[in-house]
Write an enzyme that holds these catalytic residues in place. Sequence first.
Site, mmCIF file in Angstrom:
data_model
loop_
_atom_site.group_PDB
_atom_site.id
_atom_site.type_symbol
_atom_site.label_atom_id
_atom_site.label_comp_id
_atom_site.label_asym_id
_atom_site.label_seq_id
_atom_site.Cartn_x
_atom_site.Cartn_y
_atom_site.Cartn_z
ATOM 1 C CD GLU A 157 -2.324 -1.976 1.547
ATOM 2 O OE1 GLU A 157 -3.345 -2.654 1.356
ATOM 3 O OE2 GLU A 157 -1.316 -2.413 2.134
ATOM 4 C CB THR A 158 1.310 4.186 -1.828
ATOM 5 O OG1 THR A 158 2.456 3.407 -2.225
ATOM 6 C CG2 THR A 158 1.712 5.646 -1.739
#
Length: 277
Positions: free
Chosen positions: A44-45
């Site tokens: 994830e970002t």
Amino acid sequence: MHIQKIAAFSDGDTGGNPAGVVLADALPLDADMQRIAAEVGFSETVFATPMGDSWRVRYFSPESEVAFCGHATIALGAALALQQGDGVFALALNHAQITVEGQRQGTTVAAALQSPPTRSQPAPATLVAEALALFGYTWSDLDPRIPPALAHGGADHLVLALKTRSALAAMRYDLAAGRVLMRREGWATILLGFTETAQQWHTRNAFASGGVLEDPATGSATAALAGYLRDIAWPHASRINVVQGEDMGMRSLLRAEFSNLPGSSVRVAGTARVMSG
């Protein structure tokens, strides 16, 4: 655009789950956030922008937006503490309001999030059978004290508790088949767990829904697991410690603390380290 790389739920200065963190004056377009998340390549970002007294936050995996990501929230807490100073930061997610706390401690940052409300329900036998087949497990591999469940701690997860640590270490599955199952059912991850003691857990999280075979540390799943254990009156003593990522060579440490109030938020804490490069 500056993209920070921070490993959340680290084991001191090693391990943890890497997340991209973008602090921006305004959130990029959806397509740009999706592209950036794919380019960063982490599970994830997180993207955050100031919004009054809080931060507007969205999370993207390499393949899709996710409603909530615990390890990226811990990484965000670390980034905010490094930029703003130690404190508690209010976060506005797509479907929830939560907080994250960050406190600088030498080369790492101690961080803790308060999850969205939790809930759980028994998992239908047909879905459990399908998941067991995906991993090559049988019903006899399951711990009968902890029935399979659908658990929520900001995102939805299937929880399967295994009888032995060796069964957990042997986790294998086909990514494409896992993606089909998890996207069809709306599961962020499938959590596989082994309880060493009532408060000491080892977990692995399949994250095919986001295009990632396995997540080294999963805060939302840990919150969901804690809420589920509370729901079944497991002798948790209001906390569990979780070791995750060990079988990947990315040992991560998570701590969940919670009250006995059904459905209430879970505090998930750990440390975060800034990655070089």
